[in-house]
Design a protein around this motif. Sequence first.
Motif, PDB file in Angstrom:
ATOM      1  N   ASP A 348      -3.041 -39.386  49.628  1.00  0.00           N
ATOM      2  CA  ASP A 348      -3.983 -38.649  50.470  1.00  0.00           C
ATOM      3  C   ASP A 348      -3.297 -37.663  51.412  1.00  0.00           C
ATOM      4  OD1 ASP A 348      -2.930 -40.342  52.383  1.00  0.00           O
ATOM      5  OD2 ASP A 348      -4.796 -41.472  52.722  1.00  0.00           O
ATOM      6  N   ASP A 349      -1.987 -37.433  51.212  1.00  0.00           N
ATOM      7  CA  ASP A 349      -1.311 -36.354  51.933  1.00  0.00           C
ATOM      8  C   ASP A 349      -1.855 -34.992  51.492  1.00  0.00           C
ATOM      9  OD1 ASP A 349       0.527 -38.738  51.550  1.00  0.00           O
ATOM     10  OD2 ASP A 349       1.663 -37.642  53.077  1.00  0.00           O
ATOM     11  N   PHE A 350      -2.336 -34.946  50.260  1.00  0.00           N
ATOM     12  CA  PHE A 350      -2.948 -33.734  49.713  1.00  0.00           C
ATOM     13  C   PHE A 350      -4.416 -34.040  49.381  1.00  0.00           C
ATOM     14  CE2 PHE A 350       1.561 -33.306  48.560  1.00  0.00           C
ATOM     15  CZ  PHE A 350       1.841 -32.024  49.019  1.00  0.00           C
ATOM     16  N   PRO A 351      -5.270 -33.010  49.345  1.00  0.00           N
ATOM     17  CA  PRO A 351      -6.687 -33.251  49.009  1.00  0.00           C
ATOM     18  C   PRO A 351      -6.952 -33.341  47.515  1.00  0.00           C
ATOM     19  CG  PRO A 351      -6.372 -30.934  49.513  1.00  0.00           C
ATOM     20  CD  PRO A 351      -5.041 -31.601  49.746  1.00  0.00           C
ATOM     21  N   ILE A 352      -5.892 -33.312  46.688  1.00  0.00           N
ATOM     22  CA  ILE A 352      -6.085 -33.273  45.238  1.00  0.00           C
ATOM     23  C   ILE A 352      -6.822 -34.508  44.740  1.00  0.00           C
ATOM     24  CG2 ILE A 352      -4.958 -32.976  43.015  1.00  0.00           C
ATOM     25  CD1 ILE A 352      -4.681 -30.639  45.070  1.00  0.00           C
ATOM     26  N   GLU A 353      -6.443 -35.689  45.229  1.00  0.00           N
ATOM     27  CA  GLU A 353      -7.108 -36.911  44.772  1.00  0.00           C
ATOM     28  C   GLU A 353      -8.578 -36.902  45.162  1.00  0.00           C
ATOM     29  OE1 GLU A 353      -8.228 -39.632  46.765  1.00  0.00           O
ATOM     30  OE2 GLU A 353      -7.744 -38.668  48.662  1.00  0.00           O
ATOM     31  N   ARG A 354      -8.921 -36.245  46.272  1.00  0.00           N
ATOM     32  CA  ARG A 354     -10.336 -36.122  46.657  1.00  0.00           C
ATOM     33  C   ARG A 354     -11.094 -35.244  45.672  1.00  0.00           C
ATOM     34  NH1 ARG A 354     -12.762 -32.207  50.285  1.00  0.00           N
ATOM     35  NH2 ARG A 354     -10.753 -31.744  51.243  1.00  0.00           N
ATOM     36  N   PHE A 355     -10.525 -34.092  45.336  1.00  0.00           N
ATOM     37  CA  PHE A 355     -11.187 -33.211  44.378  1.00  0.00           C
ATOM     38  C   PHE A 355     -11.361 -33.914  43.029  1.00  0.00           C
ATOM     39  CE2 PHE A 355      -8.923 -29.825  46.984  1.00  0.00           C
ATOM     40  CZ  PHE A 355     -10.039 -29.553  47.746  1.00  0.00           C
ATOM     41  N   TRP A 356     -10.356 -34.684  42.645  1.00  0.00           N
ATOM     42  CA  TRP A 356     -10.386 -35.425  41.376  1.00  0.00           C
ATOM     43  C   TRP A 356     -11.518 -36.441  41.395  1.00  0.00           C
ATOM     44  CZ3 TRP A 356      -7.787 -40.468  40.154  1.00  0.00           C
ATOM     45  CH2 TRP A 356      -7.683 -40.690  38.780  1.00  0.00           C
ATOM     46  N   ARG A 357     -11.664 -37.182  42.496  1.00  0.00           N
ATOM     47  CA  ARG A 357     -12.750 -38.160  42.622  1.00  0.00           C
ATOM     48  C   ARG A 357     -14.113 -37.466  42.655  1.00  0.00           C
ATOM     49  NH1 ARG A 357     -12.993 -39.764  47.289  1.00  0.00           N
ATOM     50  NH2 ARG A 357     -11.052 -39.182  48.314  1.00  0.00           N
ATOM     51  N   ASP A 358     -14.188 -36.410  43.443  1.00  0.00           N
ATOM     52  CA  ASP A 358     -15.470 -35.726  43.618  1.00  0.00           C
ATOM     53  C   ASP A 358     -15.982 -35.108  42.319  1.00  0.00           C
ATOM     54  OD1 ASP A 358     -15.325 -36.393  46.282  1.00  0.00           O
ATOM     55  OD2 ASP A 358     -14.845 -34.379  47.000  1.00  0.00           O
ATOM     56  N   ALA A 359     -15.055 -34.685  41.469  1.00  0.00           N
ATOM     57  CA  ALA A 359     -15.447 -34.001  40.231  1.00  0.00           C
ATOM     58  C   ALA A 359     -16.225 -34.905  39.283  1.00  0.00           C
ATOM     59  CB  ALA A 359     -14.212 -33.452  39.517  1.00  0.00           C
ATOM     60  N   ARG A 360     -16.012 -36.210  39.388  1.00  0.00           N
ATOM     61  CA  ARG A 360     -16.583 -37.104  38.368  1.00  0.00           C
ATOM     62  C   ARG A 360     -18.107 -37.102  38.353  1.00  0.00           C
ATOM     63  NH1 ARG A 360     -18.261 -38.443  34.644  1.00  0.00           N
ATOM     64  NH2 ARG A 360     -17.745 -40.123  33.186  1.00  0.00           N
ATOM     65  N   VAL A 361     -18.727 -37.000  39.509  1.00  0.00           N
ATOM     66  CA  VAL A 361     -20.190 -37.131  39.558  1.00  0.00           C
ATOM     67  C   VAL A 361     -20.915 -35.911  39.006  1.00  0.00           C
ATOM     68  CG1 VAL A 361     -20.540 -36.156  41.877  1.00  0.00           C
ATOM     69  CG2 VAL A 361     -22.081 -37.955  41.032  1.00  0.00           C
ATOM     70  N   GLU A 362     -20.235 -34.767  38.954  1.00  0.00           N
ATOM     71  CA  GLU A 362     -20.909 -33.531  38.538  1.00  0.00           C
ATOM     72  C   GLU A 362     -21.430 -33.600  37.103  1.00  0.00           C
ATOM     73  OE1 GLU A 362     -21.418 -31.669  40.957  1.00  0.00           O
ATOM     74  OE2 GLU A 362     -19.835 -32.272  42.345  1.00  0.00           O
ATOM     75  N   ARG A 363     -20.822 -34.447  36.284  1.00  0.00           N
ATOM     76  CA  ARG A 363     -21.263 -34.593  34.889  1.00  0.00           C
ATOM     77  C   ARG A 363     -22.418 -35.586  34.755  1.00  0.00           C
ATOM     78  NH1 ARG A 363     -15.861 -36.340  32.179  1.00  0.00           N
ATOM     79  NH2 ARG A 363     -15.151 -36.640  34.327  1.00  0.00           N
ATOM     80  N   ILE A 364     -22.851 -36.139  35.900  1.00  0.00           N
ATOM     81  CA  ILE A 364     -23.902 -37.158  35.872  1.00  0.00           C
ATOM     82  C   ILE A 364     -25.184 -36.690  36.546  1.00  0.00           C
ATOM     83  CG2 ILE A 364     -24.530 -39.481  36.646  1.00  0.00           C
ATOM     84  CD1 ILE A 364     -21.553 -40.233  36.363  1.00  0.00           C
ATOM     85  N   TRP A 365     -25.055 -36.228  37.816  1.00  0.00           N
ATOM     86  CA  TRP A 365     -26.304 -35.928  38.510  1.00  0.00           C
ATOM     87  C   TRP A 365     -26.924 -34.599  38.077  1.00  0.00           C
ATOM     88  CZ3 TRP A 365     -24.333 -35.875  44.308  1.00  0.00           C
ATOM     89  CH2 TRP A 365     -23.422 -34.852  44.486  1.00  0.00           C
TER      90      TRP A 365
END
Length: 386
Positions: A348-365
């Motif tokens: 979590d020093d970088f926001p990359i893991e956040r973007f990676w997590r956030d991306a998953r829901v876009e294919r669902i909702w």
Amino acid sequence: MHFGLTEEQEMIVSTVRSFVENEIYPHEEVVERTGDVPREIGEEIKRKCMELGFYACNFPESVGGAGLGHVDFALVERELGRGSMALTHFFGRPQNILMACEGEQVERYLLPAVRGERMDALAMTEPDAGSDVRGMKCTARRDGGDWVVNGTKHFISGADHADFIIVFIATGEDDTPKGPKKRITAFLVDRGTPGFTIRDGYKSVSHRGYKNMILEFDDCRLPDAQVLGEVDGGFAVMNEWLYATRITVATMSVGRARRVFDYALDYAAERRQFGQQIGKFQGVSFQIADMITEIDAADWLTLASAWRLDQGLPANREIASAKVYASEMLARVTDATLQIFGGMGLMDDFPIERFWRDARVERIWDGTSEIQRHIISRELLRPLGA
């Protein structure tokens, strides 16, 4: 064909991007850490959006909005996609479906929503009815001059801040050759209505601070004045107004992908291994090339679907194509960026893991990738009788 943006559209892009960078980015860390948007921060974002003249910019000037066209609004949503959804929620974009308000509903719901005096949310999904809208079990039955509602909705975004909810409820059933078919009606339900409860939903790994809520109806009485559109006309209202949600997912996916790509590009140019920048290795440089190609393709696919709406052309298939491609492109771009960052990408020093997590829901909702492919294939095959 002209692919460039007009001077006004360039201004929209630069204004919203600047707003996101200056008013959204600085608060992202606290939202990620706490899972909440402090009330004062949300109100400040809302106030500054109003001062900017962009609140409810997706509504026509006749009701007090900015009157942006579909392409212009897609550009707004694309730039908002760069920021935390929990924070950009306060850059108000009420549901376009409120344009179906009539009579007293205009003064009670539509205009206050456009002015930012009341916030709305949209509720369709149920524990046993996601993409299968006609499978909903939340029902409203006639009792005297009222409707009595019982049932549950879940995964309702924005309901934690909403003053009222636009709820789709089953109001009857017809027998058809293919079996029973639910009739659906849209209702406007105020927070605090007796028998109506809004409670916390599930803890999600995607979009911390942007909460999903559970709505519970226990003999909740609603008068006819709360019906949005016609009784049993929920699908007509839905089909006329709710196409915009799928474009929103596509455009925001493009915006977020461009932000993630910038991290990947800068890191590839700065990080050194084996005596040179990692961007000079073909294994990384080819990923960079593929990423920008996919982002550009998703961007133009999305803007083209919005353009068709501005031209009054059919766009159902094109919107579905944009939604499925852009959301899946985002998944690939975030995953590739994390790979370029290596182990640090998961920290979590970088926001990359956040973007990676956030991306998953876009294919669902707003309709899963599978539903979008069904829409696309149906639009192609039906004219051929298949």
